[in-house]
Scaffold this motif. Structure first.
Motif, PDB file in Angstrom:
ATOM      1  N   LEU A 186       0.776  -1.237   0.060  1.00  0.00           N
ATOM      2  CA  LEU A 186      -0.058  -0.044  -0.029  1.00  0.00           C
ATOM      3  C   LEU A 186       0.767   1.169   0.124  1.00  0.00           C
ATOM      4  N   SER A 187       2.091   1.279   0.435  1.00  0.00           N
ATOM      5  CA  SER A 187       3.111   2.389   0.690  1.00  0.00           C
ATOM      6  C   SER A 187       3.211   2.763  -0.919  1.00  0.00           C
ATOM      7  N   GLN A 188       3.248   1.865  -1.917  1.00  0.00           N
ATOM      8  CA  GLN A 188       3.284   2.361  -3.235  1.00  0.00           C
ATOM      9  C   GLN A 188       2.721   3.447  -3.769  1.00  0.00           C
ATOM     10  N   VAL A 189       1.296   3.661  -2.974  1.00  0.00           N
ATOM     11  CA  VAL A 189       0.249   4.561  -3.648  1.00  0.00           C
ATOM     12  C   VAL A 189       0.745   5.950  -3.131  1.00  0.00           C
ATOM     13  N   PHE A 190       1.908   6.255  -2.072  1.00  0.00           N
ATOM     14  CA  PHE A 190       2.327   7.446  -1.746  1.00  0.00           C
ATOM     15  C   PHE A 190       2.725   8.421  -2.849  1.00  0.00           C
ATOM     16  N   TYR A 191       3.615   7.710  -3.356  1.00  0.00           N
ATOM     17  CA  TYR A 191       4.212   8.739  -4.491  1.00  0.00           C
ATOM     18  C   TYR A 191       3.516   9.150  -5.581  1.00  0.00           C
ATOM     19  N   PRO A 192       2.766   8.456  -6.289  1.00  0.00           N
ATOM     20  CA  PRO A 192       1.804   8.986  -7.279  1.00  0.00           C
ATOM     21  C   PRO A 192       0.734   9.897  -7.020  1.00  0.00           C
ATOM     22  N   LEU A 193       0.257   9.747  -5.762  1.00  0.00           N
ATOM     23  CA  LEU A 193      -0.704  10.291  -4.859  1.00  0.00           C
ATOM     24  C   LEU A 193      -0.265  11.686  -4.649  1.00  0.00           C
ATOM     25  N   PHE A 194       1.179  11.716  -3.946  1.00  0.00           N
ATOM     26  CA  PHE A 194       1.584  13.085  -3.571  1.00  0.00           C
ATOM     27  C   PHE A 194       1.923  13.852  -4.930  1.00  0.00           C
ATOM     28  N   VAL A 195       2.350  13.197  -5.994  1.00  0.00           N
ATOM     29  CA  VAL A 195       2.714  14.180  -7.272  1.00  0.00           C
ATOM     30  C   VAL A 195       1.208  14.702  -7.840  1.00  0.00           C
ATOM     31  N   TYR A 225      13.222   8.516  -6.154  1.00  0.00           N
ATOM     32  CA  TYR A 225      12.194   9.245  -6.822  1.00  0.00           C
ATOM     33  C   TYR A 225      12.911  10.923  -6.565  1.00  0.00           C
ATOM     34  N   GLU A 226      13.984  10.908  -6.262  1.00  0.00           N
ATOM     35  CA  GLU A 226      14.645  12.164  -5.790  1.00  0.00           C
ATOM     36  C   GLU A 226      14.751  13.017  -6.919  1.00  0.00           C
ATOM     37  N   GLU A 227      15.166  12.734  -7.925  1.00  0.00           N
ATOM     38  CA  GLU A 227      15.358  13.659  -9.156  1.00  0.00           C
ATOM     39  C   GLU A 227      14.170  13.962  -9.769  1.00  0.00           C
ATOM     40  N   ASP A 228      13.056  13.126  -9.939  1.00  0.00           N
ATOM     41  CA  ASP A 228      11.572  13.550 -10.050  1.00  0.00           C
ATOM     42  C   ASP A 228      11.116  14.429  -9.191  1.00  0.00           C
ATOM     43  N   LEU A 229      11.526  14.521  -7.899  1.00  0.00           N
ATOM     44  CA  LEU A 229      10.584  15.597  -6.987  1.00  0.00           C
ATOM     45  C   LEU A 229      11.549  16.857  -7.223  1.00  0.00           C
ATOM     46  N   ARG A 230      12.958  16.668  -7.464  1.00  0.00           N
ATOM     47  CA  ARG A 230      13.374  18.281  -7.717  1.00  0.00           C
ATOM     48  C   ARG A 230      12.727  18.822  -8.970  1.00  0.00           C
ATOM     49  N   ILE A 231      12.581  18.126 -10.039  1.00  0.00           N
ATOM     50  CA  ILE A 231      11.908  18.737 -11.174  1.00  0.00           C
ATOM     51  C   ILE A 231      10.587  19.301 -10.686  1.00  0.00           C
ATOM     52  N   LEU A 232       9.954  18.370  -9.956  1.00  0.00           N
ATOM     53  CA  LEU A 232       8.346  18.825  -9.361  1.00  0.00           C
ATOM     54  C   LEU A 232       8.370  20.009  -8.648  1.00  0.00           C
ATOM     55  N   HIS A 240       4.036  27.009 -15.345  1.00  0.00           N
ATOM     56  CA  HIS A 240       5.448  26.151 -15.250  1.00  0.00           C
ATOM     57  C   HIS A 240       4.787  24.903 -15.713  1.00  0.00           C
ATOM     58  N   MET A 241       3.586  24.451 -15.509  1.00  0.00           N
ATOM     59  CA  MET A 241       3.073  23.204 -15.971  1.00  0.00           C
ATOM     60  C   MET A 241       3.024  23.030 -17.619  1.00  0.00           C
ATOM     61  N   LYS A 242       2.609  24.166 -18.204  1.00  0.00           N
ATOM     62  CA  LYS A 242       2.628  24.058 -19.712  1.00  0.00           C
ATOM     63  C   LYS A 242       3.807  23.867 -20.344  1.00  0.00           C
ATOM     64  N   GLY A 243       3.850  22.985 -21.106  1.00  0.00           N
ATOM     65  CA  GLY A 243       5.261  22.841 -21.729  1.00  0.00           C
ATOM     66  C   GLY A 243       6.340  22.040 -21.119  1.00  0.00           C
ATOM     67  N   ASN A 244       5.988  21.617 -20.141  1.00  0.00           N
ATOM     68  CA  ASN A 244       6.644  20.874 -19.037  1.00  0.00           C
ATOM     69  C   ASN A 244       6.850  19.357 -19.453  1.00  0.00           C
ATOM     70  N   GLU A 245       7.820  18.619 -19.807  1.00  0.00           N
ATOM     71  CA  GLU A 245       7.780  17.400 -20.240  1.00  0.00           C
ATOM     72  C   GLU A 245       7.293  16.329 -19.253  1.00  0.00           C
ATOM     73  N   THR A 246       8.057  16.621 -18.184  1.00  0.00           N
ATOM     74  CA  THR A 246       7.954  15.793 -16.785  1.00  0.00           C
ATOM     75  C   THR A 246       6.592  15.754 -16.392  1.00  0.00           C
ATOM     76  N   MET A 247       5.974  16.764 -16.293  1.00  0.00           N
ATOM     77  CA  MET A 247       4.408  17.017 -15.872  1.00  0.00           C
ATOM     78  C   MET A 247       3.648  16.465 -16.973  1.00  0.00           C
ATOM     79  N   LEU A 248       3.785  16.404 -18.057  1.00  0.00           N
ATOM     80  CA  LEU A 248       2.811  15.762 -19.217  1.00  0.00           C
ATOM     81  C   LEU A 248       3.049  14.395 -19.036  1.00  0.00           C
TER      82      LEU A 248
END
Length: 749
Positions: A186-195, A225-232, A240-248
């Motif tokens: 169930l802890s797997q849910v934390f990261y996608p929910l947080f994002v 997920y450290e690198e993804d969180l840094r971008i986030l 900022h969200m428009k045109g951001n590849e990671t966001m899309l």
């Protein structure tokens, strides 16, 4: 509430959903329509005139309820929506239903009715008006649409920003309180929910709340997920969200979680009891929960498979049959080396017995049951020169050293000194006679590593004077005046990132930052073709083991399959969520593997263009891939300093080799597949006992279906040796036909 909650997009639980809707429909829909999670932020009464689509949606739901004789629910919903008694008798157009299903939960007003339809309709394929929406919903509402506004519209459902930390914290406390066996899953849910909760806050202009939410909970996420969180964290405003590849990427691809049925039921029950609609909507919209029957997986088993940009691969994605066996070798008579035998006899030594052909050679004579048909993909016919080369190869194979833990290979290291141009790629020919380097100054350089110098073919005028019938015509066509140890090839307009020799040593491929792949002739040392298809840098390219075909991959996330005589690609393999950083052909040339910065490896079928394997487990971008000579296994190396071993047939990880301390750029199996060599930016070459690693593997259908993998605890037992260079990162490895290991890299003073 249960009817709404049960409409998970996993069709595995479809039967349960249908019965629950029928049995408890009246109470559930009442609970949903008055739930605080969806209506608290709107503060308005629902009006059927909000939009034509909303009204059509409500009518579709009412018709469905009437058909199932849920009259009490019909009255409650009609009363709340303010509809007249005969309104739901009007026909519902399919197009309107599809439109409303495509953007579920838009805005606070009418959001619940929309989400209700999308969930009910997925569970009930019997109702014609309700069968149109699930197609759109299941495709995660715009997966194939590049329009940024469409992609971002999913975040327009307004929840109370103050409640987000409370929702998340409540779920966190619940998961921490469950039994250990369920907690890891169930802890797997934390990261996608947080994002998604963070992105929802940002999209709805709750900048301060988003910042506080990030600071409070980002520390709870897994370290990989450290690198993804840094971008986030850099996305703090809606613009900022428009045109951001990671966001899309986060938005357009559903994050895949593999959870046992027991753990999933626990989570579902908790969210139903709390009426936690905000979290449930995110799970519905952005997560794909792959439910399996059986024991929950342990923390170590989950950690081994997780870490990619979009979660794990779906189990269905790895079910297709892969023909990993080798193609039958053409039968070529190998003439005996009479000269060698005569010379030995003259010296009075006893005649040496011919060594038996190794098992690899004899195996390929019989048709492998796991091999594809010979004619599955059209392969070029063997020329006379190819047959001669195969004969040479077989002769060399008889002198091949059998490697193992007690018989390690010699390693010959080629250091590029004073490579101020910046060495970016290296390749050896199969017979180890030539070495090529790609450089950041846009040049390609070719060296001969034998006493034989590199010569160009004579000019057309000189060739006309040659006797074409003479035995040594191939020698005569070469211009001795041009003989040199190396040649420089000019043509690219950016750094060269990938190079590959053709199996017959007549051609060389190079891929560059300029978006092109070039084919060079090694007879004239000129560029023959520039292949244009990529719009961005091409990070890697490789010839097929049979020549003619080649693969390229780059920043545009699409791998392309080409044939040397076609200007346009024959196949385009799309699916990765980030740059394709390395490409490799399977030994039977029917499959292509691609490694990506999205931390996944995909295996593609050359014939159909389908993705037949998605392999997850690396925690960083993948930079090297290698297939075992028998085609059954694959090794991959990444920036996470680990080498992972994979069973291609089952699509499962079967080993993890730890020992390097930096990115692994080079992997190569020995000619008999008993040893794997890995080269890294940590200036070392390591040798691993793959025979032992693969022999210990016991795979069954249950393991393959659920991912209950058991990796050996200590990979150091498989490490046969570590070899340091003075200060040279290893960027390429190659085993000669006699199993001598060649390594290459640029000296870094």
């Amino acid at each position: 509430m249960a009817a709404v909650q049960d409409g998970q997009h996993n069709l595995e639980v479809e039967k349960d959903i249908k019965t629950e809707i029928t049995n408890d429909g009246s109470g559930n829909i009442n609970a949903n329509s008055s739930s605080p999670g969806s209506t608290s932020s709107g503060g308005k009464s629902k009006s059927p005139a909000g939009s034509g689509e909303d009204q059509q949606t409500l009518l579709a739901v009412l018709q469905f309820l009437k058909r199932n004789k849920l009259t009490e629910s019909v009255d409650i919903l009609r009363r709340e929506a303010g509809l007249s008694a005969d309104a739901d008798d009007s026909p519902v157009s399919e197009s309107a239903g599809a439109g409303s299903g495509g953007v579920p939960n838009v805005g606070a007003d009418g959001g619940d009715a929309n989400s209700l339809l999308s969930r009910v309709s997925i569970a009930t394929p019997v109702a014609p008006p309700a069968t149109a929406p699930p197609k759109v919903v299941a495709a995660s509402g715009g997966e194939d649409q590049p329009d940024v506004n469409v992609v971002l519209s999913a975040y327009s459902q307004q929840g109370d920003p103050v409640m987000y930390p409370l929702y998340y914290n409540g779920l966190k406390k619940f998961i921490e309180s469950v039994l250990d066996c369920h907690r890891a899953e169930l802890s797997q849910v934390f990261y996608p929910l947080f994002v998604h909760m963070y992105l929802e806050l940002v999209y709805n202009n709750h900048e301060n709340e988003a910042k506080q939410f990030f600071e409070k909970f980002s520390g709870d996420q897994e370290c990989y997920y450290e690198e993804d969180l840094r971008i986030l964290s850099s996305m703090s405003k809606k613009e900022h969200m428009k045109g951001n590849e990671t966001m899309l990427d986060f938005r357009t691809s559903k994050f895949v979680l593999r959870i046992s049925r027991d753990s999933y039921q626990l989570l579902k029950r908790h969210l139903q009891e709390r009426q936690n609609n905000q979290i449930w909507n995110i799970i519905q919209e952005h997560l794909y929960i792959d439910i399996f029957d059986g024991m929950p997986r342990s923390k170590s088993q989950i950690d081994a498979m997780s870490g990619s940009l979009a979660g794990e691969g779906k189990r269905d994605a790895n079910k297709a049959k892969v023909f990993y066996g080798l193609l039958k070798e053409p039968e070529i008579e190998v003439p005996l080396d009479d000269e060698d035998e005569e010379a030995e006899n003259e010296e009075g030594k006893p005649k040496k017995k011919k060594p038996k052909k190794d098992s690899m050679g004899s195996k390929s004579k019989k048709q492998d049951p796991n091999a594809p048909q010979q004619t599955r993909i059209p392969l070029p016919e063997l020329k006379d020169s190819d047959k001669l080369d195969k004969i040479m190869n077989m002769k060399e194979a008889t002198k091949k050293i059998r490697l193992g833990p007690d018989n390690l290979p010699s390693i010959c290291f080629y250091s590029f000194l004073n490579a101020y141009q910046g060495l970016t790629a290296v390749d050896f020919t199969d017979d180890s006679s030539l070495i090529a380097g790609g450089f950041a100054d846009s040049t390609v350089r070719v060296w001969s590593v034998t006493p034989k110098k590199l010569r160009r073919v004579k000019s057309a005028a000189d060739l006309s004077n040659i006797d074409k019938e003479s035995d040594d015509v191939l020698e005569r066509i070469m211009d001795e005046k041009t003989a040199s140890e190396s040649k420089i090839l000019y043509g690219h307009s950016g750094p060269v990132y990938g190079i590959s020799f053709s199996p017959d040593r007549n051609y060389l491929l190079s891929s560059s930052e300029d978006g092109t792949v070039r084919l060079w002739s090694l007879q004239t040392f000129t560029c023959l073709v520039g292949y244009k298809g990529h719009n961005y840098p091409v990070w890697d390219t490789q010839f097929s083991p049979y020549g003619y075909y080649f693969i390229s991959g780059g920043h545009d996330r699409v791998a392309r399959l080409w044939a040397t005589d076609h200007y346009q690609p024959l196949r385009m393999f799309a699916g990765h969520l980030a740059d394709i950083t390395c490409t490799r052909f399977h030994p039977n040339a029917n499959y292509v593997a691609t490694g990506s910065a999205d931390r996944t490896i995909r295996l593609w079928d050359v014939l159909t263009g389908n993705c037949v394997r998605i392999l997850t487990g690396h925690k960083g971008p993948i930079h090297s891939l290698a297939f075992s000579p028998n085609g059954k296994f694959m090794a991959s190396g990444a920036t996470d300093s680990r080498v992972l071993l994979w069973d291609v047939g089952h699509g499962l990880m079967v080993g993890e080799l730890k020992g390097h301390t930096d990115t692994i750029y080079a992997l190569k199996f020995s000619r008999d597949g008993e040893i794997l060599a890995s080269g890294s930016m940590d200036n070392t070459v390591k040798l691993w006992d793959t025979l032992k690693a693969f022999d210990d593997v016991e795979l069954d259908d249950f393991t393959a279906a659920t991912g209950h993998i058991h990796l050996p605890e200590n990979s150091q037992e498989l490490l046969l040796g570590t070899y340091m260079t003075k200060s040279t990162p290893v960027i390429h490895l190659h085993f000669t036909r006699r199993n001598l290991l060649l390594a290459a890299g640029a000296y870094n003073p």
